[in-house]
Design a protein around this motif. Structure first.
Motif, PDB file in Angstrom:
ATOM      1  N   ILE A 144      -1.767  -8.554   3.246  1.00 27.21           N
ATOM      2  CA  ILE A 144      -3.015  -7.942   3.716  1.00 27.21           C
ATOM      3  C   ILE A 144      -2.793  -6.890   4.804  1.00 27.21           C
ATOM      4  O   ILE A 144      -3.738  -6.183   5.170  1.00 27.21           O
ATOM      5  CB  ILE A 144      -4.003  -9.009   4.227  1.00 27.21           C
ATOM      6  N   VAL A 145      -1.575  -6.764   5.322  1.00 23.43           N
ATOM      7  CA  VAL A 145      -1.322  -5.796   6.405  1.00 23.43           C
ATOM      8  C   VAL A 145      -1.694  -4.370   5.992  1.00 23.43           C
ATOM      9  O   VAL A 145      -2.430  -3.680   6.713  1.00 23.43           O
ATOM     10  CB  VAL A 145       0.145  -5.878   6.885  1.00 23.43           C
ATOM     11  N   PRO A 146      -1.209  -3.850   4.848  1.00 19.80           N
ATOM     12  CA  PRO A 146      -1.599  -2.483   4.470  1.00 19.80           C
ATOM     13  C   PRO A 146      -3.107  -2.336   4.304  1.00 19.80           C
ATOM     14  O   PRO A 146      -3.675  -1.294   4.652  1.00 19.80           O
ATOM     15  CB  PRO A 146      -0.863  -2.253   3.144  1.00 19.80           C
ATOM     16  N   GLY A 147      -3.777  -3.369   3.757  1.00 20.82           N
ATOM     17  CA  GLY A 147      -5.219  -3.302   3.591  1.00 20.82           C
ATOM     18  C   GLY A 147      -5.952  -3.249   4.917  1.00 20.82           C
ATOM     19  O   GLY A 147      -6.933  -2.509   5.066  1.00 20.82           O
ATOM     20  N   GLY A 205      -1.725   2.492  -3.175  1.00 23.73           N
ATOM     21  CA  GLY A 205      -0.594   3.375  -2.877  1.00 23.73           C
ATOM     22  C   GLY A 205       0.037   3.063  -1.538  1.00 23.73           C
ATOM     23  O   GLY A 205       1.266   3.079  -1.400  1.00 23.73           O
ATOM     24  N   PHE A 206      -0.803   2.758  -0.556  1.00 24.51           N
ATOM     25  CA  PHE A 206      -0.286   2.423   0.772  1.00 24.51           C
ATOM     26  C   PHE A 206       0.494   1.113   0.724  1.00 24.51           C
ATOM     27  O   PHE A 206       1.553   0.988   1.343  1.00 24.51           O
ATOM     28  CB  PHE A 206      -1.447   2.317   1.755  1.00 24.51           C
ATOM     29  N   ARG A 207       0.001   0.128  -0.031  1.00 24.48           N
ATOM     30  CA  ARG A 207       0.708  -1.154  -0.153  1.00 24.48           C
ATOM     31  C   ARG A 207       2.030  -0.977  -0.892  1.00 24.48           C
ATOM     32  O   ARG A 207       3.024  -1.635  -0.563  1.00 24.48           O
ATOM     33  CB  ARG A 207      -0.185  -2.168  -0.865  1.00 24.48           C
ATOM     34  N   TRP A 208       2.045  -0.082  -1.867  1.00 17.11           N
ATOM     35  CA  TRP A 208       3.300   0.184  -2.585  1.00 17.11           C
ATOM     36  C   TRP A 208       4.368   0.700  -1.640  1.00 17.11           C
ATOM     37  O   TRP A 208       5.556   0.361  -1.779  1.00 17.11           O
ATOM     38  CB  TRP A 208       3.050   1.204  -3.693  1.00 17.11           C
ATOM     39  N   SER A 209       3.984   1.507  -0.660  1.00 13.98           N
ATOM     40  CA  SER A 209       4.967   2.054   0.278  1.00 13.98           C
ATOM     41  C   SER A 209       5.595   0.959   1.133  1.00 13.98           C
ATOM     42  O   SER A 209       6.704   1.129   1.642  1.00 13.98           O
ATOM     43  CB  SER A 209       4.321   3.118   1.174  1.00 13.98           C
ATOM     44  N   PHE A 210       4.912  -0.173   1.252  1.00 12.39           N
ATOM     45  CA  PHE A 210       5.452  -1.303   2.013  1.00 12.39           C
ATOM     46  C   PHE A 210       6.351  -2.187   1.147  1.00 12.39           C
ATOM     47  O   PHE A 210       7.497  -2.475   1.510  1.00 12.39           O
ATOM     48  CB  PHE A 210       4.313  -2.155   2.581  1.00 12.39           C
ATOM     49  N   TYR A 211       5.818  -2.636   0.006  1.00 12.99           N
ATOM     50  CA  TYR A 211       6.477  -3.698  -0.756  1.00 12.99           C
ATOM     51  C   TYR A 211       6.904  -3.304  -2.165  1.00 12.99           C
ATOM     52  O   TYR A 211       7.470  -4.124  -2.878  1.00 12.99           O
ATOM     53  CB  TYR A 211       5.540  -4.918  -0.846  1.00 12.99           C
ATOM     54  N   GLY A 212       6.601  -2.068  -2.562  1.00 12.32           N
ATOM     55  CA  GLY A 212       6.989  -1.636  -3.897  1.00 12.32           C
ATOM     56  C   GLY A 212       6.129  -2.219  -4.993  1.00 12.32           C
ATOM     57  O   GLY A 212       6.510  -2.175  -6.169  1.00 12.32           O
ATOM     58  N   ILE A 213       4.973  -2.808  -4.649  1.00  7.62           N
ATOM     59  CA  ILE A 213       4.050  -3.347  -5.646  1.00  7.62           C
ATOM     60  C   ILE A 213       2.709  -2.621  -5.499  1.00  7.62           C
ATOM     61  O   ILE A 213       2.322  -2.226  -4.402  1.00  7.62           O
ATOM     62  CB  ILE A 213       3.845  -4.865  -5.488  1.00  7.62           C
ATOM     63  N   SER A 214       2.015  -2.446  -6.607  1.00  5.52           N
ATOM     64  CA  SER A 214       0.732  -1.744  -6.562  1.00  5.52           C
ATOM     65  C   SER A 214      -0.117  -2.179  -7.736  1.00  5.52           C
ATOM     66  O   SER A 214       0.397  -2.618  -8.773  1.00  5.52           O
ATOM     67  CB  SER A 214       0.933  -0.227  -6.581  1.00  5.52           C
ATOM     68  N   ASP A 215      -1.428  -2.066  -7.575  1.00  3.00           N
ATOM     69  CA  ASP A 215      -2.360  -2.414  -8.642  1.00  3.00           C
ATOM     70  C   ASP A 215      -2.567  -1.263  -9.609  1.00  3.00           C
ATOM     71  O   ASP A 215      -2.983  -1.480 -10.745  1.00  3.00           O
ATOM     72  CB  ASP A 215      -3.710  -2.830  -8.042  1.00  3.00           C
TER      73      ASP A 215
END
Length: 253
Positions: free
Chosen positions: A59-62, A210-220
């Motif tokens: 939830i950090v990127p969110g 996209g922002f979460r992908w930059s953290f963990y390499g996963i995205s919806d």
């Protein structure tokens, strides 16, 4: 372009932030920390991992995106609305300052505040959960582009608003709900197929993903779609501001 007026507007806005430090910096950080306590402890204990990432870290990127969108809009809208409200906008419009320099000064200050807040919250979150940033360049790119784009949107709202109540209309009734429903605290893959399709119509989904992908390499959603969406937001905001200055729409009280 004359950088002196840009610097003057920028420094005046940043000075206002220093005078209201509790409201501008401390309050958003405390609010975000409470999200960590509530969602990380209460809900995180029931959800072990999402996509191989602990729920608290997920939830950090969110949370950063939620703060970034709301604060960018609020800072920029109030920054340009207050001169209209007080009448000092006439001094700015009569000075040898181009419209481009006005936009850069106000939007640059609002974006700088939001980016600073985002970095502070990122540092604060490391005290609650272990963090990793898989793509630091793209993380900063999404952070800066989102802050600039929604500061431009806030600038537009500040010009459109004719009262203090309208300043909070868009952030409270549109941006915040879209952010909460945009996968800030969950993956849209957890939703039923019908609601997954509906959620994809929410543009904030692409920003958070996209922002979460930059953290963990996963995205919806596809990262390309995320970049395309933030670029579309940016171009639409720039086109709207160009139209405002060309027509003189509500530039004066």
């Amino acid at each position: 372009m004359n950088l002196y007026p840009v610097r003057a507007i920028y420094m005046a806005e940043m000075a206002r932030t220093r005078r209201t430090l509790l409201q501008s910096i401390v309050s958003p950080v405390i609010s975000t920390s409470l999200y960590f306590v509530v969602f990380g402890a209460a809900i995180g204990s029931r959800i072990s991992e999402i996509g191989g990432v602990s729920y608290g870290a997920f939830i950090v990127p969110g949370l950063i995106m939620l703060m970034l969108l709301t604060q960018s809009v609020s800072n920029a809208s109030f920054g340009i609305f207050f001169p209209k409200f007080s009448g000092s906008i006439y001094e700015i419009l009569s000075a040898p300052i181009s419209y481009l320099e006005i936009v850069i000064g106000y939007v640059g200050a609002a974006a700088s505040k939001s980016i600073l807040l985002g970095l502070i919250i990122l540092g604060t979150s490391s005290f609650f959960v272990p963090l990793e940033i898989a793509h630091p360049f793209w993380m900063l790119t999404f952070l800066v582009l989102t802050a600039v784009t929604f500061s431009l949107l806030g600038f537009i709202i500040g010009i459109w608003a004719d009262g203090f109540d309208k300043l909070q209309l868009v952030p409270l009734l549109i941006i915040t709900p879209l952010t909460f429903l945009g996968g800030s605290f969950y993956s849209i893959d957890m939703l039923p197929p019908f609601w997954q399709t509906v959620t994809l119509a929410n543009p904030v989904v692409y920003l958070v993903s996209g922002f979460r992908w930059s953290f963990y390499g996963i995205s919806d959603v596809s990262v390309v779609a995320s970049v395309a969406m933030i670029s579309l937001f940016l171009l639409a905001s720039l086109a709207t501001i160009a139209w405002i200055f060309r027509t003189g729409y509500r530039l004066k009280p």
